[in-house]
Scaffold this motif. Structure first.
Motif, PDB file in Angstrom:
ATOM      1  N   GLN A   4       2.251   6.672  39.533  1.00 25.96           N
ATOM      2  CA  GLN A   4       0.844   6.418  39.819  1.00 25.96           C
ATOM      3  C   GLN A   4       0.721   5.137  40.627  1.00 25.96           C
ATOM      4  O   GLN A   4       0.972   4.059  40.104  1.00 25.96           O
ATOM      5  CB  GLN A   4       0.050   6.296  38.517  1.00 25.96           C
ATOM      6  CG  GLN A   4       0.035   7.553  37.662  1.00 25.96           C
ATOM      7  CD  GLN A   4      -0.756   8.674  38.278  1.00 25.96           C
ATOM      8  OE1 GLN A   4      -1.699   8.447  39.031  1.00 25.96           O
ATOM      9  NE2 GLN A   4      -0.371   9.906  37.966  1.00 25.96           N
ATOM     10  N   SER A   6      -1.600   2.504  42.944  1.00 20.23           N
ATOM     11  CA  SER A   6      -2.994   2.074  43.052  1.00 20.23           C
ATOM     12  C   SER A   6      -3.073   0.716  43.751  1.00 20.23           C
ATOM     13  O   SER A   6      -2.052   0.046  43.915  1.00 20.23           O
ATOM     14  CB  SER A   6      -3.633   1.989  41.669  1.00 20.23           C
ATOM     15  OG  SER A   6      -2.971   1.030  40.876  1.00 20.23           O
ATOM     16  N   GLY A   7      -4.277   0.347  44.149  1.00 19.93           N
ATOM     17  CA  GLY A   7      -4.499  -0.985  44.684  1.00 19.93           C
ATOM     18  C   GLY A   7      -4.765  -1.073  46.169  1.00 19.93           C
ATOM     19  O   GLY A   7      -5.007  -2.163  46.687  1.00 19.93           O
ATOM     20  N   LEU A  19      -0.525  -4.021  45.360  1.00 19.88           N
ATOM     21  CA  LEU A  19      -0.356  -2.624  44.967  1.00 19.88           C
ATOM     22  C   LEU A  19       0.417  -2.559  43.660  1.00 19.88           C
ATOM     23  O   LEU A  19       1.293  -3.385  43.411  1.00 19.88           O
ATOM     24  CB  LEU A  19       0.410  -1.853  46.045  1.00 19.88           C
ATOM     25  CG  LEU A  19      -0.152  -1.898  47.465  1.00 19.88           C
ATOM     26  CD1 LEU A  19       0.708  -1.024  48.379  1.00 19.88           C
ATOM     27  CD2 LEU A  19      -1.589  -1.454  47.498  1.00 19.88           C
ATOM     28  N   SER A  20       0.097  -1.557  42.856  1.00 17.75           N
ATOM     29  CA  SER A  20       0.804  -1.353  41.596  1.00 17.75           C
ATOM     30  C   SER A  20       1.303   0.074  41.496  1.00 17.75           C
ATOM     31  O   SER A  20       0.657   1.001  41.990  1.00 17.75           O
ATOM     32  CB  SER A  20      -0.119  -1.654  40.404  1.00 17.75           C
ATOM     33  OG  SER A  20      -0.419  -3.024  40.343  1.00 17.75           O
ATOM     34  N   CYS A  21       2.421   0.226  40.833  1.00 20.99           N
ATOM     35  CA  CYS A  21       3.016   1.545  40.616  1.00 20.99           C
ATOM     36  C   CYS A  21       3.389   1.647  39.142  1.00 20.99           C
ATOM     37  O   CYS A  21       4.201   0.846  38.650  1.00 20.99           O
ATOM     38  CB  CYS A  21       4.244   1.715  41.495  1.00 20.99           C
ATOM     39  SG  CYS A  21       5.113   3.282  41.273  1.00 20.99           S
ATOM     40  N   THR A  77       5.424  -1.223  35.054  1.00 25.28           N
ATOM     41  CA  THR A  77       4.858  -1.202  36.400  1.00 25.28           C
ATOM     42  C   THR A  77       5.708  -2.021  37.364  1.00 25.28           C
ATOM     43  O   THR A  77       6.406  -2.956  36.963  1.00 25.28           O
ATOM     44  CB  THR A  77       3.425  -1.760  36.428  1.00 25.28           C
ATOM     45  OG1 THR A  77       3.441  -3.115  35.957  1.00 25.28           O
ATOM     46  CG2 THR A  77       2.492  -0.930  35.576  1.00 25.28           C
ATOM     47  N   THR A 119      -1.311   5.417  48.456  1.00 31.82           N
ATOM     48  CA  THR A 119      -2.559   4.671  48.457  1.00 31.82           C
ATOM     49  C   THR A 119      -2.747   4.058  49.852  1.00 31.82           C
ATOM     50  O   THR A 119      -1.805   3.509  50.425  1.00 31.82           O
ATOM     51  CB  THR A 119      -2.570   3.592  47.352  1.00 31.82           C
ATOM     52  OG1 THR A 119      -3.834   2.929  47.313  1.00 31.82           O
ATOM     53  CG2 THR A 119      -1.458   2.562  47.531  1.00 31.82           C
TER      54      THR A 119
END
Length: 125
Positions: A4, A6-7, A19-21, A77, A119
């Motif tokens: 997942q 995001s960011g 950004l994060s995963c 993460t 993203t």
């Protein structure tokens, strides 16, 4: 394993973005987790990776000194802190995970087994 990411967002040149995963299931340190980016009509490009267990990092020359990849084992993460963004950083960013990757394979998208949905990062001039 479905990662997942995001960011992403729209920022101006010179701004920063994180950004994060999230890596579900196994502990994140058991994977090499990389970030790649892609613009339409071009191949997916390696950005950065943090290696399984050791946490060694590697960066593309184009982002070295501006981007920092890090891992939070407690939250499972991996983050990509991007600073001094440039318009040429505009792309869809993907995180990917793989196991038992050797050093020379860390920048090869084909070596990664699991991918996030991507993203969008847009940097305006």
């Amino acid at each position: 394993v479905q990662l997942q990411a995001s960011g992403g967002g729209l920022v101006q040149a010179g701004d920063s973005l994180r950004l994060s995963c999230t890596v579900p299931g196994r502990t994140v340190r058991s994977y090499s987790v990389g970030w790649f980016r892609q613009v339409p009509g071009r191949e997916r490009e390696f950005v950065a990776v943090i290696r399984e267990n050791s946490g060694s990092t590697r960066y593309a020359d184009s982002v070295k000194g501006r981007f920092t990849i890090s891992r939070d084992n407690a939250k499972n993460t991996v983050s990509l802190q991007m600073a001094t963004l440039k318009p040429e950083d505009t792309a869809v960013y993907y995180c990917a995970a793989g196991v038992r990757l050797i050093w020379s394979d860390l920048d090869a998208a084909a070596r990664y087994d699991y991918w996030g949905q991507g993203t969008q990062v847009t940097v305006s001039s």
